[in-house]
Every structure is written in C-alpha cells, then in structure tokens.
Design a protein around this motif. Sequence first.
Motif, mmCIF file in Angstrom:
data_model
loop_
_atom_site.group_PDB
_atom_site.id
_atom_site.type_symbol
_atom_site.label_atom_id
_atom_site.label_comp_id
_atom_site.label_asym_id
_atom_site.label_seq_id
_atom_site.Cartn_x
_atom_site.Cartn_y
_atom_site.Cartn_z
ATOM 1 N N ARG A 296 -4.986 3.466 14.342
ATOM 2 C CA ARG A 296 -4.469 3.498 12.967
ATOM 3 C C ARG A 296 -5.972 3.467 12.233
ATOM 4 N NH1 ARG A 296 -2.937 -0.533 11.150
ATOM 5 N NH2 ARG A 296 -1.245 0.111 9.733
ATOM 6 N N GLY A 297 -6.404 3.715 11.315
ATOM 7 C CA GLY A 297 -7.359 3.550 10.512
ATOM 8 C C GLY A 297 -7.370 2.376 9.735
ATOM 9 N N HIS A 298 -8.066 1.300 10.091
ATOM 10 C CA HIS A 298 -7.987 0.138 9.327
ATOM 11 C C HIS A 298 -9.516 -0.447 9.071
ATOM 12 C CE1 HIS A 298 -7.025 -4.353 8.806
ATOM 13 N NE2 HIS A 298 -8.159 -4.319 9.891
ATOM 14 N N CYS A 299 -9.864 -0.711 8.358
ATOM 15 C CA CYS A 299 -9.467 -0.384 6.857
ATOM 16 C C CYS A 299 -10.160 0.318 5.573
ATOM 17 C CB CYS A 299 -8.994 -1.731 6.294
ATOM 18 S SG CYS A 299 -9.978 -2.888 5.797
ATOM 19 N N ILE A 300 -9.357 0.924 5.006
ATOM 20 C CA ILE A 300 -10.644 1.834 4.097
ATOM 21 C C ILE A 300 -11.232 1.002 2.789
ATOM 22 C CG2 ILE A 300 -10.553 3.965 2.437
ATOM 23 C CD1 ILE A 300 -8.347 5.477 3.622
ATOM 24 N N LEU A 332 -13.006 10.371 4.313
ATOM 25 C CA LEU A 332 -11.327 11.258 4.891
ATOM 26 C C LEU A 332 -12.340 12.361 4.928
ATOM 27 C CD1 LEU A 332 -9.782 9.157 2.077
ATOM 28 C CD2 LEU A 332 -8.871 8.745 4.429
ATOM 29 N N PHE A 339 -7.125 10.045 12.231
ATOM 30 C CA PHE A 339 -6.104 8.740 11.867
ATOM 31 C C PHE A 339 -4.488 8.850 11.134
ATOM 32 C CE2 PHE A 339 -11.103 7.275 11.245
ATOM 33 C CZ PHE A 339 -10.712 6.735 12.881
ATOM 34 N N TYR A 342 -3.579 4.614 8.257
ATOM 35 C CA TYR A 342 -4.402 4.446 7.276
ATOM 36 C C TYR A 342 -4.240 2.837 6.881
ATOM 37 C CZ TYR A 342 -8.679 7.508 7.162
ATOM 38 O OH TYR A 342 -9.872 8.443 7.814
ATOM 39 N N VAL A 344 -4.903 0.686 3.356
ATOM 40 C CA VAL A 344 -5.862 1.263 2.611
ATOM 41 C C VAL A 344 -6.366 0.328 1.677
ATOM 42 C CG1 VAL A 344 -5.370 3.002 0.213
ATOM 43 C CG2 VAL A 344 -4.309 4.041 2.265
ATOM 44 N N THR A 370 -6.310 9.133 -1.301
ATOM 45 C CA THR A 370 -6.080 8.971 0.471
ATOM 46 C C THR A 370 -5.307 9.998 0.661
ATOM 47 O OG1 THR A 370 -7.379 6.575 0.471
ATOM 48 C CG2 THR A 370 -6.032 7.749 2.400
ATOM 49 N N ALA A 377 -1.823 11.910 6.996
ATOM 50 C CA ALA A 377 -2.063 10.266 6.914
ATOM 51 C C ALA A 377 -0.973 9.589 6.212
ATOM 52 C CB ALA A 377 -2.965 9.864 7.202
ATOM 53 N N LEU A 379 0.089 6.341 4.990
ATOM 54 C CA LEU A 379 -0.781 5.197 3.907
ATOM 55 C C LEU A 379 0.033 3.457 4.351
ATOM 56 C CD1 LEU A 379 -2.338 7.858 1.210
ATOM 57 C CD2 LEU A 379 -2.390 7.294 3.461
#
Length: 570
Positions: A296-300, A332, A339, A342, A344, A370, A377, A379
């Motif tokens: 998981r993409g944490h965090c933008i 991104l 990922f 995300y 966001v 995003t 992804a 979101l």
Amino acid sequence: MACTQGVVFDLNLIENSALEDGLSGWAPVGTCTTLSVGEEEPAKVLSETINDVADGYRPSGRYILASGRADEADGVRRAITAAALIKPRVTYRVAGWIGLGGDGAAAGAAEGATGHAVRVNIRLDEDDGCVVEGGAICAVVGKWTEIKGAFRLKKSPCAAEVYVQGAPAGVDVKVMDLQVIATDRKARFKKLRKKTDKVRKRDVVLNFGSAASASGISGASIRVMQMDSSFPFGTCINTNVIQNPAFVDFFTKHFDWAVFENELKWYHTEAQQGQLNYADSDALLDFCDRYGKPVRGHCIFWAVKNTVQQWVKSLDNNGLTAAVQGRLASLLTRYAGRFPHYDVNNEMLHGSYYQDRLGDDINAFMFRETARLDPGATLFVNDYNVEGGNDPNATPEKYIAQITALQQKGAAVGGIGLQGHVTNPVGEVICDALDKLATTDLPVWLSELDVSESDVDLRADDLEVVLREAYAHPAVEGVMFWGFMQGHMWRQDACLINADGTVNDAGERFVDLRREWTSHARGHIDSAGHFKFRGYHGTYIVQLATATGKVHKTFSVEKGDTPLVLDMNL
C-alpha cells in the motif's frame, strides 16, 4: 475469554433514564442546571439512528432533560448503585441515545451547526481526578444520536458515577436509556462465526465427470488444501526491521501485504526542498518484490499541520501549489503501477493544512491528479478513531460526509481506511461503524491496526475482537497491522512477538485465527463423480490419488451465494 468469572452479562448497571418514579437517582451538573422528564416517540428516535434492533436494544422513549445549562461542563449525572459489579479487566459497553434541544439564541445558533461534542464519563470513588472516558458523539440540535463507547478498569471501584456533559451553554441535553453493560464476547463470537461462514465461505462442488466410475475415479481419495486467502493481512515495515531475521521470518510466514511506515511520506522523501530521496522506499519495494508482497502507498500527503515539513510551511500559496503538484508528479510517475493502493491525504478528519492554505478544492484535486497519473491505483481516505465511538471529530457520519464531498468534486475515492489504533474494543461499536461506512458501497480496510494493552492475555482477547469483527463484515476487504514486533512499534504494549522473536499470546491468537480461516478437506469422490466441501474464498490445490498416480490441479473460490461447480478435467 479472560477475566469473566463472576461477571453478570446483559445487566444494565444504570437504571433507565426516566423511570416511573421520575428523577430519582439523577442529579444536575452545574448550579444553573435543572432536570425534568420528557417523552419522545421511539420510532422517531430509531429513524434518526442506526442501532442494535436485532439484539433487542430499542429506545423506550422516556428521557431526562437537562436545561438551563450555563457551561459546557454542565449536564446530568447518576451514581451506579451496582458499582461493585464493575469488575476489573472486563470491557464495559456504554450505550444510549443523546438529544440536543432548547429555545433561544444558543439553540438557534446551534441548529445550523454540524454538531456538538457530548461525552459520557465515569467518575470513580468520588475523585475528581479519576475520570474514565466512556464514549463521545457529535450531536445535532433537534435530532437523536446513538452513543456507543467502552471502558475498562484496572481495579474495582468503591463507587462510580456516570456524567453526561457537553454542547454549548444554553443548549438542552436529553439522555435516553443510558446503559453500562459488561460485554459478552463469547456470545458475540458465536454470532460472528455464523456471520463469517455466510460472508467468507462458499459451497463448492468439484465435478470429475459422469464417467468417473468407468474411469476408476469414483471412490478415489481426494485432498483439498487452501494455498492463500482472498482476504489479505499485512503489516507496516521499515528499513530497520527488514534487517531483523525474526521479524522477516514472522512477516513472510503470516502476512500477505506490506505498507511502509515512514519511507514514502513527503517529509521523508523530500526533507529539504528539491533534494529527493527515494532510496529507502526503493529498497523496501525490492524487499517486498523478493517475497511477492503487494504494498500500500502510504501516504502522498498528510493533512495534519505538525507533520508538514518546515520548508513547505514557509512557501507562499503559489509556491505551495507548485510544491503539491511537484510532489504528485515526482512520486506518481516514479512508482506508477507499483502501489495498488494510495492513502492520498492522510487524516483529513483531524487536519486541514492544505485546505486551509489553498482552498476547499485542494483535497479533491489531489485525488483527481493521482487518478490521472496512476489510473490503476485504488485511492483511499485514511483516518483514526472512526471505529471507536470516542472521538466527536471522527464519527462515521463525518467520514461519510467527507467522502461524499470529495466525490462531488470529482475525487475518485475508491476505498476507506480505518486506522484502528484500538484500546478496549467492543465488537458492537466496531460493527456499527462498519455498517454505516458500508452505505458508501466502498471497500473498507483496517489500515493501521494495533491493539494496545499491557496485559498480553487481554491484548490477545482485544485483538480477537477487532479481527473477528473485521473478517465477518462484508464491507471489509483487508487488514494491515501497524507493526508487530516489540521495540519496533509506534504504540507500546501492542506487539505480537517479543524482542527476542518469541511469539506472545496475542501473536498466537492471530496465528490461530488465520488457521481457523483456512479450509482443508479430505474424502472420496462419490459415484456421481463429485466431491463437495464448503471453503473460505481463496486459491486451492486439489490432490487426487488415481490408479496411475497422484494428480494436482489448482482452482479459486470466489464470492457467491450459490454453490460453485467446477469441472475438473483430468
């Protein structure tokens, strides 16, 4: 379950809010506060709240009214005459309905407000300094709001008193059917097992054909083994813990996904303006790739002001807009497709830094951009305390309103993150929040789970509460722990394995639950060429012993209300 000997379940330790004898036992809080008894149509209360109707918990319609309040601390209180029945190390549920009303300028001004905090606290042994939080809501004038909270004590009190306080001065507070009840986890788990069977399992028929008897397959021995689950469990990792062999061993054996603790956050990848550092996140991605773990993409972004780098804060609004756009483009484009999820803009219920600086549309812009840069992804919004019933700023209703507002501005919100930094969990409270969030039709993940309790036996019980509620709820699609090893976690007293790598009771409970939620079956093919079993959703391998040797085939069990019939062409 631990510590339940001598505990009386299904007993309200507070008498109904408005009994036949009127106000007996109730007292005002505040020198100007006066109390009276009122009545409301129960159907009206039910129409404004989601409640445990299935459990027989319905409003009586009778309530205590606290009026003439001169301060937010004013309200109503009542001694718990059965204080001796409050046992230490037992979780108690606080429930009831709260209404706000009144005449005059204060109530009129509040009518247009989004809501006011009302809290239920338990004061112990007549000690002003010994107050335990029992729950909190965001109540709106003219409506009823259900309160759901919890508390647990370390020792038995000699006396206990419940206080209901909050809302601005001049606004009346109404209290209906306030309850303090010991949670019966065994009974709850029995219901959850039935719910889990319906939500996470399916009848399966493996069809080996009508000619099975002629081919000698009829009566053959068969074994079905589940290889993985459709419901993932994951954990956060960082560059230090992946150097620890005990951590890596437990991670690779028991977790399916990962999330980086800090290494993808903006303050980590660009601590100084223009000096980009993706080395740590690249190293963690390589680690996860080696073990086949999605991330998981944490965090933008992170909406809370004190998490924003000083150089970002020092920018003027034009510079901040450019920096936000630069962050999106840099991150991104570098990691497009890497990922699946995300977060966001983290914790927008508790922070609004970018919105305060750049206007109401900036949060939705982050989502829109995003989605444009990495369209594959999902979101997420991500926040804490939503599932706990103790934070008026983070109610399910406020979360839903935030999601709706984002969607109306074109934000592709694809999932809901419940962080799940939990203390003293009550299953019904968690389920209530999940039920409400499920009305959005968005998948829910417990995104940062840790259960803090110094007594490891209680920690194991608490962890089981959260995991069973999540796994049994159809809206939940995954659980991510926020670490699991002693000495490598943000919250104390939440580990599953000790610093030396030994697995503690909480870790054993997690492993046992994962084992419980895995299906295996043995038997023989019947005369019709069928083998039937009921299994959890996921991927399986079937091993068939025939006259010519063993045959292996793989198949998947997906969600469905009807039996899954699979042709096993050998």
